[in-house]
Design an enzyme around this catalytic site. Structure first.
Site, PDB file in Angstrom:
ATOM      1  CB  THR A  71      -0.909   0.001   1.252  1.00  0.00           C
ATOM      2  OG1 THR A  71      -1.556   1.267   1.378  1.00  0.00           O
ATOM      3  CG2 THR A  71      -0.086  -0.235   2.522  1.00  0.00           C
ATOM      4  CG  ASP A  72      -1.102   4.995  -0.971  1.00  0.00           C
ATOM      5  OD1 ASP A  72      -1.675   4.360  -0.065  1.00  0.00           O
ATOM      6  OD2 ASP A  72      -1.675   5.868  -1.650  1.00  0.00           O
ATOM      7  CD  GLU A  73      -3.468   3.446   4.399  1.00  0.00           C
ATOM      8  OE1 GLU A  73      -3.358   3.572   5.637  1.00  0.00           O
ATOM      9  OE2 GLU A  73      -4.482   2.994   3.845  1.00  0.00           O
TER      10      GLU A  73
ATOM     11  CE1 TYR B  10      -3.036  -2.567   5.870  1.00  0.00           C
ATOM     12  CE2 TYR B  10      -3.265  -0.211   5.461  1.00  0.00           C
ATOM     13  CZ  TYR B  10      -3.137  -1.504   4.979  1.00  0.00           C
ATOM     14  OH  TYR B  10      -3.096  -1.747   3.644  1.00  0.00           O
TER      15      TYR B  10
ATOM     16  CE  LYS C 226       0.359  -4.694   3.011  1.00  0.00           C
ATOM     17  NZ  LYS C 226       0.208  -6.064   2.426  1.00  0.00           N
TER      18      LYS C 226
END
Length: 342
Positions: free
Chosen positions: A133-135, A159, A163
């Site tokens: 993810t870009d997060e 989260y 990741k």
């Protein structure tokens, strides 16, 4: 190819499985634990295809994962299995650390042991594709350049931290053990079959039921939105044409504030299911609530690399994709209605 997709009953995973079955001649082994967000009904359209196989397995169970590898002898791993809801990670991080970190570790170990036993011809073609993810990059100021493949990691919540950890594990297994890996980081996905806990499905379903449409804080947080079927197409492009050891950012070129997303959904619903004159309009159901702890301000993805090297770019505009999504929820109440009782 025989492609093992972890988390293939989830939102993005099921889109990947449907894409492979409907648009290629490859076979899919869907390995999924079937947590609350995994739904085999999302695969009804392909479940009877002889190229589709399902294995009810937790990626943290190394012995069970090994058995799947031994039985199906996959050529490519597409690792999508993950706990992914930020709010849930804030309320209880343990499941995120277990699945996203320990699960990825177990899968890497099984894949490494399996890959090392392959004959040279198959060994050279094997790929471990890790979908992230870009997060993991944290957040951006409003006028800052978009995330690129070498942006520093700066996760903000349990989260995204889990990741980020899994991304680091995958790259470590590539460097230490030469496991042939590819990593992709995508922006916010939306589309059909999205479990009703994320912003877009929550707003659609709440609006249809006349309930409040919750928006964190001012609603000015900005996300780049990617139609899930465009993402599935990009992921297949990566395993088909991507280069081992590379990272590719995948985005939708559609930055929108959360408030803009919600008001657009309201306008689409007014067009297709107008609210009666005696009831509040959909926009009048919008309710600003206390902001999420550590809420990132903005995500944005630079897709220059995948556009130039793999000739991929999103095909679905945000307005078109959002309208298609709203219409899907209007026409598929039998899919989402049972999930509200879980």
């Amino acid at each position: 190819m025989k492609i093992l997709v972890t988390g293939g009953a989830g939102f993005i995973g099921s889109a990947v499985v449907r894409h492979i079955i409907n648009h290629t001649q490859d076979s899919v082994i869907n390995l999924d634990k079937l947590t609350y967000a995994g739904n085999l009904a999302s695969l009804d359209s392909v479940s009877s295809n002889p190229r589709y196989h399902f294995a009810h397995v937790d990626i943290c169970d190394k012995t069970a994962v090994q058995a799947v590898f031994e039985q199906h002898q996959p050529d490519v791993i597409m690792h999508l299995a993950a706990e992914s809801h930020v709010d849930k990670s804030i309320d209880g991080a343990a499941a995120f650390l277990q699945t996203n970190i320990i699960g990825t570790y177990q899968l890497l170990e099984v894949a490494r042991e399996y890959w090392q036993t392959l004959p040279i011809s198959k060994k050279d073609d094997f790929k471990f594709h890790h979908i992230s993810t870009d997060e993991v990059f944290g957040d951006l100021d409003t006028d800052a350049p978009s995330f690129h493949e070498h942006s520093p990691y700066n996760p903000s919540n349990p989260y995204s931290a889990s990741k980020a950890s899994s991304d680091h594990l995958v790259r470590a297994w590539a460097r230490t053990y030469q496991l042939p890996v590819i990593v992709t980081n995508s922006s916010n996905n939306y589309g059909p079959y999205h479990y009703p806990e994320k912003l877009i499905p929550v707003v659609i379903i709440n609006a249809l039921q006349g309930k409040a449409l919750p928006i964190y804080g001012s609603g000015q947080q900005i996300r780049d939105w990617l139609y899930v079927e465009d993402h599935a197409d990009a992921l297949y492009r990566v395993i088909s044409q991507g280069k081992i050891g590379e990272t590719y950012n995948i985005g939708g070129n559609s930055e929108r504030s959360n408030l803009d997303v919600v008001t657009t959904i309201c306008d689409i619903l007014e067009k297709h299911v107008p609210t009666p004159a005696a009831k509040p309009s959909y926009r009048e159901l919008i309710k600003h609530i206390s902001d999420r702890p550590g809420h990132d301000r903005r995500y944005a993805i630079d897709i220059t690399k995948i556009k130039k090297t793999l000739a991929w770019q999103p095909q679905t505009t945000f307005q078109t994709g959002l309208e298609q999504t709203v219409l899907w929820y209007l026409n598929n109440e039998d899919w989402w209605r049972p999930l509200l009782a879980d």
